[in-house]
Motif scaffolding. Structure first.
Motif, short mmCIF file in Angstrom:
data_model
loop_
_atom_site.label_atom_id
_atom_site.label_comp_id
_atom_site.label_asym_id
_atom_site.label_seq_id
_atom_site.Cartn_x
_atom_site.Cartn_y
_atom_site.Cartn_z
N VAL A 188 0.92 -1.34 -0.08
CA VAL A 188 -0.09 -0.06 0.03
C VAL A 188 0.92 1.18 -0.09
O VAL A 188 0.56 2.12 -0.59
CB VAL A 188 -0.83 0.05 1.24
N THR A 189 1.94 1.28 0.85
CA THR A 189 2.85 2.40 0.84
C THR A 189 3.70 2.59 -0.40
O THR A 189 3.65 3.76 -0.99
CB THR A 189 3.81 2.15 1.89
N SER A 191 2.34 1.52 -3.54
CA SER A 191 1.59 1.98 -4.36
C SER A 191 0.93 3.54 -4.28
O SER A 191 0.95 4.09 -5.28
CB SER A 191 0.16 1.17 -4.38
N SER A 192 0.92 3.92 -2.99
CA SER A 192 0.56 5.30 -2.78
C SER A 192 1.73 6.35 -3.18
O SER A 192 1.48 7.17 -3.73
CB SER A 192 0.53 5.66 -1.15
N LYS A 193 2.84 5.86 -3.06
CA LYS A 193 4.09 6.97 -3.51
C LYS A 193 4.10 6.78 -4.73
O LYS A 193 4.18 7.99 -5.40
CB LYS A 193 5.35 6.28 -3.01
N ILE A 195 1.54 6.54 -7.02
CA ILE A 195 0.53 7.30 -7.34
C ILE A 195 0.85 8.66 -7.27
O ILE A 195 0.61 9.56 -8.24
CB ILE A 195 -0.84 6.99 -6.54
N ASN A 196 1.13 9.14 -6.11
CA ASN A 196 1.38 10.55 -5.87
C ASN A 196 2.74 10.94 -7.01
O ASN A 196 2.77 12.25 -7.36
CB ASN A 196 2.04 10.51 -4.42
#
Length: 209
Positions: A188-189, A191-193, A195-196
Motif C-alpha cells: 500500500v505504501t 502504491s501510494s508513493k 500514485i503520488n
C-alpha cells in the motif's frame, strides 16, 4: 479451521501432534472427497432430468433449485433425495462446529486475563461468522418455501454462499498473519508513493504546457 481453533485453544501443547502434516492431509482429503461425492451425485441427478421449460436460468450458475424449476418430470423424489443428502452434510458440519465452539468458549471463559480472552475471541469469531453465513444462506437457499422465492432474493442468497463466503475466507484468515500484514502495508505504501509521483509528474507536465 474449526478444528484448528479447537486444538490451538483447548489443547495447545498437543497442537504439533494433533495437527501435523499427515492430519492436515487427511482432513483436506476428506473435505475434497465429500465435496466431490456431493457434486457428483448432484451432477448425475441434474443430467438425468428431462427439461421442458426452456434452458434459461435466472441465475449466474446452474444451481439445483433453479434447474428443478425447469424440469417437466415429477421430481419430488429427486428433490427430496438431494435435500436429505445436503442436509446430512450440512448437519454433520454444523454439529461439529457447535461442539468445537462450545468447548472453545468453555476454555476461553476460564482465562483469567481479559486481554487473553479478547485475543482468543478475536481469533475464533471471524471463522464463526463466515461459517454461520455460509450455513444459514445455503440452508435458506435449498429449504426455503416456494412462496418466498423470487429472482432477486434467490440471486442474492446464492451470491452470499457461493461468492462472498469463499472470498472472505482467505481475507479473514490471511490477515491474521503478521508477515502478510507487513507485506500488505508495504504494498500500500509503495502504491501510494507511485500514485503520488505519477500525479506530480502529470501536474508538472500540465504546468509546463
Amino acid at each position: 479451521m474449526c478444528y484448528d481453533r479447537y486444538v490451538s485453544i483447548c489443547k495447545p501443547l498437543h497442537y504439533g501432534t494433533l495437527l501435523g502434516s499427515r492430519a492436515c492431509a487427511h482432513m483436506a482429503a476428506a473435505a475434497w472427497a465429500s465435496g466431490f461425492l456431493n457434486a457428483l451425485l448432484h451432477t448425475a441427478n441434474t443430467f438425468s432430468l428431462p427439461l421442458c421449460r426452456g434452458n434459461v436460468l435466472g441465475q449466474f450458475f446452474c444451481e439445483i433449485p433453479q434447474i428443478l424449476k425447469l424440469s417437466c418430470s415429477h421430481s419430488k423424489l429427486r428433490e427430496f433425495g438431494i435435500t436429505v443428502l445436503s442436509a446430512v452434510l450440512y448437519l454433520g458440519c454444523f454439529v461439529f462446529i457447535v461442539f468445537s465452539y462450545v468447548q472453545i468458549f468453555r476454555v476461553v471463559l476460564r482465562i483469567p486475563s481479559e486481554q487473553g480472552r479478547h485475543k482468543a475471541f478475536s481469533t475464533c469469531l471471524p471463522h464463526l461468522a463466515v461459517a454461520t453465513m455460509f450455513l444459514s444462506t445455503g440452508t435458506f437457499a435449498y429449504l426455503k418455501p416456494p412462496s418466498l422465492s423470487s429472482p432477486s432474493l434467490d440471486l442474492s442468497v446464492s451470491v452470499l454462499y457461493s461468492v462472498v463466503t469463499p472470498a472472505l475466507n482467505p481475507l479473514i484468515y490471511s490477515l491474521r498473519n503478521q508477515e502478510l500484514k507487513d507485506s500488505l502495508r508495504k504494498l500500500v505504501t509503495v502504491s501510494s508513493k507511485a500514485i503520488n509521483s505519477l500525479f506530480c509528474f502529470r501536474l508538472s507536465q500540465s504546468s509546463a504546457v
